[in-house]
Every structure is written in structure tokens, then in C-alpha cells.
Write a protein that holds these residues in place. Structure first.
Motif, short mmCIF file in Angstrom:
data_model
loop_
_atom_site.label_atom_id
_atom_site.label_comp_id
_atom_site.label_asym_id
_atom_site.label_seq_id
_atom_site.Cartn_x
_atom_site.Cartn_y
_atom_site.Cartn_z
N SER A 182 -8.30 -22.50 20.07
CA SER A 182 -8.25 -21.44 21.10
C SER A 182 -9.58 -20.71 21.25
O SER A 182 -9.92 -20.26 22.34
CB SER A 182 -7.13 -20.45 20.79
OG SER A 182 -7.30 -19.89 19.51
N ASP A 183 -10.37 -20.59 20.17
CA ASP A 183 -11.67 -19.94 20.23
C ASP A 183 -12.66 -20.87 20.94
O ASP A 183 -12.78 -22.04 20.56
CB ASP A 183 -12.15 -19.64 18.80
CG ASP A 183 -13.52 -18.99 18.80
OD1 ASP A 183 -14.52 -19.75 18.74
OD2 ASP A 183 -13.60 -17.75 18.86
N PRO A 184 -13.36 -20.38 21.97
CA PRO A 184 -14.26 -21.25 22.74
C PRO A 184 -15.33 -21.95 21.91
O PRO A 184 -15.62 -23.13 22.14
CB PRO A 184 -14.90 -20.30 23.76
CG PRO A 184 -13.92 -19.19 23.90
CD PRO A 184 -13.28 -19.04 22.55
N SER A 185 -15.93 -21.28 20.93
CA SER A 185 -16.98 -21.93 20.14
C SER A 185 -16.38 -23.00 19.23
O SER A 185 -16.99 -24.06 19.03
CB SER A 185 -17.79 -20.91 19.34
OG SER A 185 -16.97 -20.24 18.41
N ILE A 186 -15.20 -22.75 18.72
CA ILE A 186 -14.52 -23.76 17.89
C ILE A 186 -14.10 -24.94 18.77
O ILE A 186 -14.21 -26.10 18.37
CB ILE A 186 -13.30 -23.16 17.16
CG1 ILE A 186 -13.74 -22.05 16.20
CG2 ILE A 186 -12.52 -24.25 16.43
CD1 ILE A 186 -14.69 -22.48 15.11
N ARG A 187 -13.66 -24.64 19.98
CA ARG A 187 -13.28 -25.72 20.91
C ARG A 187 -14.50 -26.59 21.24
O ARG A 187 -14.41 -27.81 21.28
CB ARG A 187 -12.64 -25.16 22.17
CG ARG A 187 -12.07 -26.27 23.06
CD ARG A 187 -11.23 -25.77 24.23
NE ARG A 187 -11.82 -24.65 24.93
CZ ARG A 187 -11.34 -23.40 24.93
NH1 ARG A 187 -10.26 -23.09 24.25
NH2 ARG A 187 -11.94 -22.45 25.61
N ASP A 188 -15.66 -25.96 21.44
CA ASP A 188 -16.88 -26.73 21.73
C ASP A 188 -17.25 -27.66 20.58
O ASP A 188 -17.58 -28.83 20.81
CB ASP A 188 -18.05 -25.81 22.08
CG ASP A 188 -18.00 -25.28 23.50
OD1 ASP A 188 -17.19 -25.80 24.31
OD2 ASP A 188 -18.77 -24.36 23.81
N ILE A 189 -17.18 -27.17 19.33
CA ILE A 189 -17.53 -28.07 18.23
C ILE A 189 -16.46 -29.14 18.05
O ILE A 189 -16.78 -30.26 17.65
CB ILE A 189 -17.85 -27.33 16.91
CG1 ILE A 189 -16.66 -26.55 16.38
CG2 ILE A 189 -19.07 -26.45 17.08
CD1 ILE A 189 -16.88 -25.96 14.98
N THR A 190 -15.23 -28.81 18.40
CA THR A 190 -14.16 -29.82 18.38
C THR A 190 -14.44 -30.89 19.43
O THR A 190 -14.29 -32.09 19.17
CB THR A 190 -12.79 -29.16 18.63
OG1 THR A 190 -12.55 -28.20 17.60
CG2 THR A 190 -11.67 -30.18 18.65
N LEU A 191 -14.84 -30.46 20.62
CA LEU A 191 -15.18 -31.41 21.68
C LEU A 191 -16.33 -32.33 21.26
O LEU A 191 -16.30 -33.54 21.52
CB LEU A 191 -15.56 -30.66 22.97
CG LEU A 191 -14.42 -30.03 23.74
CD1 LEU A 191 -14.93 -28.99 24.73
CD2 LEU A 191 -13.62 -31.10 24.46
N ILE A 192 -17.33 -31.76 20.61
CA ILE A 192 -18.46 -32.57 20.15
C ILE A 192 -17.98 -33.59 19.11
O ILE A 192 -18.32 -34.77 19.19
CB ILE A 192 -19.58 -31.68 19.58
CG1 ILE A 192 -20.23 -30.87 20.70
CG2 ILE A 192 -20.62 -32.53 18.85
CD1 ILE A 192 -21.17 -29.78 20.21
N ALA A 193 -17.19 -33.13 18.16
CA ALA A 193 -16.70 -34.03 17.11
C ALA A 193 -15.88 -35.17 17.71
O ALA A 193 -16.08 -36.34 17.36
CB ALA A 193 -15.87 -33.26 16.09
N CYS A 194 -14.99 -34.83 18.63
CA CYS A 194 -14.17 -35.85 19.28
C CYS A 194 -15.03 -36.79 20.11
O CYS A 194 -14.83 -38.02 20.09
CB CYS A 194 -13.10 -35.20 20.14
SG CYS A 194 -11.86 -34.28 19.19
N GLY A 195 -15.99 -36.23 20.82
CA GLY A 195 -16.90 -37.05 21.62
C GLY A 195 -17.69 -38.02 20.74
O GLY A 195 -17.86 -39.19 21.10
N GLN A 196 -18.14 -37.56 19.59
CA GLN A 196 -18.91 -38.44 18.72
C GLN A 196 -18.04 -39.52 18.09
O GLN A 196 -18.49 -40.65 17.90
CB GLN A 196 -19.64 -37.63 17.65
CG GLN A 196 -20.82 -36.89 18.26
CD GLN A 196 -21.79 -36.37 17.25
OE1 GLN A 196 -21.49 -35.41 16.56
NE2 GLN A 196 -22.95 -36.97 17.18
#
Length: 167
Positions: A97-111
């Protein structure tokens, strides 16, 4: 549980089957990326996903072309690995739910997706080379290089985004 197995008798059949899986993979990625773009709050990350969406659309066209040239058809075989990675990404994005945590989650999933694509295209390129499919190998090498560049870009974006999330 798989009831019927594909009859893979030689390297050419294995190559074609995996090209069909690569097409399915790219189609699933092009379906998933718009949601990732929408959920990204870091502008650099959103841009990287937008750029990769355009590349992935080109990968779909390239793999379809390779399949048509080789088999006369651009059918797919389900890529179970990418299905799992996309499902995992969707769940992880919802959970953050936290935008910065979501961004690092998106990066991890993308990688994770990029690493799978790198493995797929590296293997396909090698098989095309062995089979004497020089044009295929060149196209697959080009796709492979774009996947590696996308992974490298996500790593560089993560340097800043991870620090923001840790703060």
C-alpha cells in the motif's frame, strides 16, 4: 497435472515449442505492463516500464515472424513460468500500500520477469545457432540484449528507490 505431453523428438521441435512459449510470455508481459506503469509512482520507473512495453510489443512481432517463417503459424504454448511470475507480481503489487514499497516491489517483480526472459532468449538463440538458423539467432540475440538492458536499467533505478523506501 499435464494429461498430454508434446511430442518433442528433436531440437527443432523443442526450439519451435519454446518459441511458442516465448510468444505467450511476451503477450502476457504486454498485458501486465500497463498495470505496472499505472501503479509506479517513481517517474523514472514508469518511463522504464513504458519503454519496455514498446519493446515487448516489438518482441511479440519478432517472435510471431520467426514462428510464421518456421512453421507457417504463430500459435502459442502456455508459458507456465511467466503465468506464475505475473500472478505473483499482481499479488505483491496489491499487498504494497505504501507507494515507495510498491515501487521497489514493482522493480523486484520486473527483474524476476527480465531474468526469465534472459534465460529464455539466451537458450533460444543458442538453439537457433546450432540449428543453423542464422537470421533467427540474430533476432533472438537482439531481443536478448534488450532484455539485459532493461534489467540493468531496473537495477540502476532501484538504487534510488530502495533508499527512499528504507527511509
Amino acid at each position: 497435472m499435464k494429461l498430454f505431453s508434446a511430442n518433442i523428438e528433436d531440437l527443432r521441435t523443442l526450439y519451435i515449442t519454446n518459441l511458442k512459449k516465448a510468444l505467450d510470455m511476451e503477450q502476457k508481459i504486454t498485458d501486465a505492463l500497463p498495470n505496472m506503469i499505472e501503479k509506479a509512482t517513481d517517474p523514472q520507473l514508469a518511463t522504464a516500464f513504458r519503454d519496455h512495453l514498446r519493446q515487448s510489443e516489438g518482441h511479440v512481432a519478432n517472435v510471431e515472424s520467426l514462428l510464421r517463417k518456421t512453421t507457417g503459424d504463430a500459435g502459442t504454448v502456455t508459458c507456465k513460468a511467466i503465468s506464475g511470475l505475473v500472478t505473483e507480481a499482481e499479488d505483491s503489487i496489491k499487498d504494497a500500500s505504501d507507494p515507495s514499497i510498491r515501487d521497489i516491489t514493482l522493480i523486484a517483480c520486473g527483474q524476476q520477469v527480465e531474468h526469465h526472459e534472459i534465460a529464455v532468449y539466451g537458450t533460444l538463440r543458442t538453439w537457433a545457432t546450432i540449428l543453423g538458423l542464422t537470421d533467427d539467432a540474430r533476432i533472438l540475440e537482439s531481443i536478448l540484449n534488450e532484455e539485459k538492458a532493461a534489467d540493468k536499467l531496473l537495477s540502476s533505478i532501484s538504487d534510488g528507490v530502495n533508499m527512499q523506501a528504507a527511509a
